[in-house]
Motif scaffolding. Structure first.
Motif, mmCIF file in Angstrom:
data_model
loop_
_atom_site.group_PDB
_atom_site.id
_atom_site.type_symbol
_atom_site.label_atom_id
_atom_site.label_comp_id
_atom_site.label_asym_id
_atom_site.label_seq_id
_atom_site.Cartn_x
_atom_site.Cartn_y
_atom_site.Cartn_z
ATOM 1 N N GLY A 108 0.772 -1.235 0.000
ATOM 2 C CA GLY A 108 0.000 0.000 0.000
ATOM 3 C C GLY A 108 0.800 1.280 0.000
ATOM 4 O O GLY A 108 0.229 2.363 -0.158
ATOM 5 N N VAL A 109 2.128 1.203 0.177
ATOM 6 C CA VAL A 109 2.939 2.416 0.180
ATOM 7 C C VAL A 109 2.986 2.969 -1.240
ATOM 8 O O VAL A 109 3.267 2.233 -2.198
ATOM 9 N N GLN A 110 2.710 4.259 -1.385
ATOM 10 C CA GLN A 110 2.627 4.832 -2.715
ATOM 11 C C GLN A 110 3.170 6.252 -2.744
ATOM 12 O O GLN A 110 3.307 6.906 -1.705
ATOM 13 N N GLY A 114 -0.121 8.475 -6.611
ATOM 14 C CA GLY A 114 -0.803 7.188 -6.635
ATOM 15 C C GLY A 114 0.009 6.026 -7.160
ATOM 16 O O GLY A 114 -0.429 4.877 -7.102
ATOM 17 N N THR A 115 1.205 6.279 -7.678
ATOM 18 C CA THR A 115 2.073 5.215 -8.186
ATOM 19 C C THR A 115 2.681 4.436 -7.012
ATOM 20 O O THR A 115 3.184 5.044 -6.065
ATOM 21 N N PRO A 116 2.650 3.101 -7.045
ATOM 22 C CA PRO A 116 3.229 2.328 -5.942
ATOM 23 C C PRO A 116 4.729 2.563 -5.798
ATOM 24 O O PRO A 116 5.443 2.744 -6.794
ATOM 25 N N VAL A 117 5.200 2.553 -4.568
ATOM 26 C CA VAL A 117 6.639 2.534 -4.290
ATOM 27 C C VAL A 117 7.068 1.072 -4.344
ATOM 28 O O VAL A 117 6.453 0.215 -3.706
ATOM 29 N N ASP A 118 8.125 0.779 -5.103
ATOM 30 C CA ASP A 118 8.506 -0.624 -5.258
ATOM 31 C C ASP A 118 10.005 -0.764 -5.497
ATOM 32 O O ASP A 118 10.776 0.168 -5.263
ATOM 33 N N ASP A 217 3.872 6.835 -19.525
ATOM 34 C CA ASP A 217 3.266 5.878 -18.597
ATOM 35 C C ASP A 217 4.219 5.553 -17.452
ATOM 36 O O ASP A 217 5.398 5.228 -17.671
ATOM 37 N N ALA A 218 3.714 5.606 -16.214
ATOM 38 C CA ALA A 218 4.577 5.425 -15.040
ATOM 39 C C ALA A 218 5.209 4.043 -15.001
ATOM 40 O O ALA A 218 6.417 3.902 -14.737
ATOM 41 N N GLN A 219 4.408 2.996 -15.247
ATOM 42 C CA GLN A 219 4.964 1.641 -15.172
ATOM 43 C C GLN A 219 5.956 1.390 -16.297
ATOM 44 O O GLN A 219 7.015 0.776 -16.080
ATOM 45 N N GLU A 220 5.654 1.874 -17.495
ATOM 46 C CA GLU A 220 6.599 1.711 -18.600
ATOM 47 C C GLU A 220 7.899 2.451 -18.309
ATOM 48 O O GLU A 220 8.982 1.959 -18.643
ATOM 49 N N ASN A 286 -2.396 10.819 0.255
ATOM 50 C CA ASN A 286 -2.085 9.454 -0.167
ATOM 51 C C ASN A 286 -1.087 8.755 0.758
ATOM 52 O O ASN A 286 -0.606 7.671 0.435
ATOM 53 N N TYR A 287 -0.792 9.374 1.896
ATOM 54 C CA TYR A 287 0.151 8.749 2.839
ATOM 55 C C TYR A 287 -0.567 7.675 3.648
ATOM 56 O O TYR A 287 -1.639 7.917 4.215
ATOM 57 N N THR A 288 0.013 6.478 3.699
ATOM 58 C CA THR A 288 -0.618 5.354 4.397
ATOM 59 C C THR A 288 0.184 4.865 5.597
ATOM 60 O O THR A 288 -0.162 3.861 6.202
ATOM 61 N N GLY A 289 1.265 5.560 5.937
ATOM 62 C CA GLY A 289 2.148 5.090 6.990
ATOM 63 C C GLY A 289 1.657 5.402 8.393
ATOM 64 O O GLY A 289 0.597 6.004 8.598
ATOM 65 N N GLN A 290 2.454 4.991 9.366
ATOM 66 C CA GLN A 290 2.077 5.145 10.767
ATOM 67 C C GLN A 290 2.302 6.565 11.288
ATOM 68 O O GLN A 290 1.737 6.951 12.311
ATOM 69 N N ASN A 291 3.124 7.359 10.585
ATOM 70 C CA ASN A 291 3.474 8.684 11.092
ATOM 71 C C ASN A 291 2.569 9.765 10.495
ATOM 72 O O ASN A 291 3.029 10.757 9.930
ATOM 73 N N THR A 292 1.266 9.564 10.649
ATOM 74 C CA THR A 292 0.288 10.524 10.148
ATOM 75 C C THR A 292 0.393 11.823 10.941
ATOM 76 O O THR A 292 0.317 11.808 12.173
#
Length: 604
Positions: A108-110, A114-118, A217-220, A286-292
């Motif tokens: 879920g980290v992005q 909206g692009t995933p961090v990977d 395209d972000a993935q490309e 769009n932040y999903t981490g614990q340090n809101t």
């Protein structure tokens, strides 16, 4: 000022990382953003680059903003103790001999678009900070503007050069790492004692590739970047490295077509930026981490004059300040009501460095002239005049590697020669050395922060003393001095502060190693290089200290420069905010920005 970067731009070590995971996960935050809440913080230098991993962008003023807008595998609290953020990702040692470490981004980290961090982002971080893909023997110095510190238009388009490499520790991972989805595996060539401190996600791979390779395209774009790194595609990597080095240098809000420069993955995003005035951060939806964060909007105002910062606090224009402390600042703060004042000693030390190569005048090419100049530096007078009014216990610092009071400090002071040779100003001795060198009135143009009152006073004291011995000290000071550090031909000597960013034992590598990312004065000594290489793999604390003692002595034998004092620290904040609890390491006051709580009627 260039005082924030991994362990490289740091003060001396006081602890070493072990080859086991000793950090513990921070508790999950229950906080949420208070709608409409805002605070303003004063900082003493403008933000000018979002890539604080380059030699140009390596400054605390930049690192503060990067920290608040970036997620990471770990961070230091204010004890200081390393804390893991498992809401961002996890890491584990899968083999100790050879050393192999596996990093995995959490589900879920992005990025804020909206692009995933990977793994593509982590692979770019490895390439950029290891320097492994770099074109051998390329020297960027001849393509650096001495007036700005940035690369010129003549910079070649056919070389691969990531300006974030040697001394980071990742150069010890020489093979292209394996990646799989959200996981990367780093296989170290040798044991590296500070492995836990040197790796994280930096710039977004998809944005770098979009800008460098013209792929929409972000993935490309990510796939193309991964392929370029894995196949060592020099043409693509030349463009990728150029974009990574320079595109994130901006000193005002980017244009609409450059809006992707603002893509981040942390608690905040940059929402407004006016050159030389302020930068505003807004909570990242769009932040999903614990340090809101709890405060919706944080504005950092650039106030270079510390007394002006105090006045802004008194007027209610800012809520938090952490200026360079002076006696006037301390006195002024005592007059304020509704303000909490915290003081102490910071993990920052003032030092003066001499340029060994590519200097403005070539004065210090001769070691005898270097020694002569160091004899004139009035370190005790600087401490007595500018620091003791704030900290009566303040002393001159006499080590490049060890913090006063830390294990090894007393031993190094007794043996490195700094206190013995340069403990007192010796004008006659300096003049005699200049005569021995056969030089008359050698020029020393000094770079320093002209918008910092304490530094202006330091320059005046140094200039007056050195001129008495026969030097011609001239003024290379600049308001934009941070970006000029390490720029060929810009100056002969400089004084500024190094800010500790970690407790890593290998922190000094990037500063004193030949070609290191923080080696701003072009110093080179093969013995020092060999000792730093040994230190990288030494896990015995006693031997670590022995190695550092030897390095400290060699630096003084070479008349590298002098340390002057530890910074006295002061932070003050109004009753509109609580939770401010500064730490000694960068990013000091901002380390727990998510714990800051808004108070007052406009935040209810």
């Amino acid at each position: 000022m260039r005082i924030s970067r991994i362990g490289a731009a740091s003060a001396a070590t006081v602890a070493a990382s072990a080859l086991v995971l000793s950090a513990c996960a921070a508790p999950q935050q229950e906080s949420e953003v208070v709608e409409g809440s805002s605070i303003t913080v004063a900082w003493n230098q403008p933000f000018y680059s979002y890539n604080s991993n380059t030699s140009f962008g390596n400054a605390t003023a930049n690192a503060n903003i990067v920290y608040m807008t970036s997620g990471g595998f770990n961070y230091y609290d204010n004890t200081p103790e390393l804390q893991q953020d498992e809401s961002f990702g996890s890491y584990e040692v899968v083999s100790e001999d050879p050393l192999v470490v596996e990093y995995t981004i959490a589900d879920g980290v992005q990025w804020s678009d909206g692009t995933p961090v990977d793994a593509a982002d982590m692979l770019l971080a490895w390439a950029a900070n290891s320097g492994v893909p770099n074109t051998p023997d390329f020297d960027p110095g001849e393509f650096t503007d001495p007036e700005t510190g940035e690369f010129t238009e003549d910079y070649p388009t056919d070389v691969v050069f990531f300006d974030g490499s040697l001394g980071s520790g990742l150069e010890n991972v020489s093979e292209v790492p394996e990646i799989d989805g959200s996981t990367i595996t780093l296989s170290y060539d040798n044991i590296f004692v500070d492995w836990e401190l040197v790796f994280g996600v930096g710039l977004p791979a998809h944005v770098v590739a979009q800008r460098a390779l013209g792929i929409e395209d972000a993935q490309e774009a990510k796939d193309a970047l991964v392929e370029a790194i894995q196949n060592n595609d020099e043409e693509a990597l030349a463009s990728i490295s150029s974009v990574w080095n320079s595109d994130w240098n901006f000193s005002e809000m980017p244009s609409e077509e450059d809006a992707n420069l603002l893509v981040v993955n942390g608690p905040y995003v940059i929402s407004d930026f006016v050159a030389d005035q302020y930068i505003t951060l807004t909570a990242n939806e769009n932040y999903t981490g614990q340090n809101t964060p709890q405060i919706e909007e944080v504005t950092v105002r650039f106030i270079t004059d510390p007394l002006a910062a105090v006045q802004a606090l008194a007027n209610g224009e800012v809520d938090v300040i952490s200026p360079q402390a002076t006696a006037d600042v301390a006195d002024a703060l005592t007059e304020l009501d509704g303000v909490t004042v915290l003081s102490g000693v910071e993990a920052v030390y003032e030092h003066i460095d001499l340029q060994f190569d590519q200097s403005k005048s070539g004065t210090f090419n001769d070691p005898i002239v270097r020694e002569a100049f160091l004899k004139t530096i009035p370190r005790q007078q600087i401490v007595d005049t500018l620091i003791k009014p704030l900290n009566p216990e303040a002393e001159v610092r006499n080590s490049q590697l060890f913090v006063p009071g830390a294990p090894g400090y007393d031993e190094t002071v007794a043996g490195n020669g700094m206190a013995e040779k340069y403990g007192e100003v010796d004008i006659e001795g300096a003049a005699a050395l200049l005569a021995e060198a056969g030089v008359t009135s050698p020029e020393v143009c000094i770079l320093y922060a002209t918008n910092n009152p304490r530094r202006v006073n330091e320059f005046a004291l140094i200039q007056e003393s050195a001129n008495q011995a026969g030097f011609n000290v001239t003024d290379c000071g600049s308001d934009d001095w941070g970006g000029l550090l390490g720029t060929p031909g810009a100056y002969d000597a400089t004084f500024f502060g190094w800010q500790s960013t970690s407790l890593g034992v290998t922190n000094s590598s990037a500063t004193f190693r030949t070609g290191g990312i923080n080696n701003l004065n072009f110093y080179s000594n093969t013995e020092v290089d060999d000792l730093l290489t040994e230190l990288d793999t030494e896990i015995d604390p006693e031997r670590q200290i022995e190695i550092q003692l030897e390095i400290d002595r060699l630096l003084m034998d070479d008349a590298y420069g002098l340390t002057i004092f530890q910074f006295p620290g002061v932070t003050a904040y109004s009753d509109r905010v609580e939770g401010v609890d500064p730490g000694p390491l960068s990013p000091t006051i901002f380390w727990n920005i998510w714990d800051w709580t808004p108070l007052g009627s406009d935040s209810e």
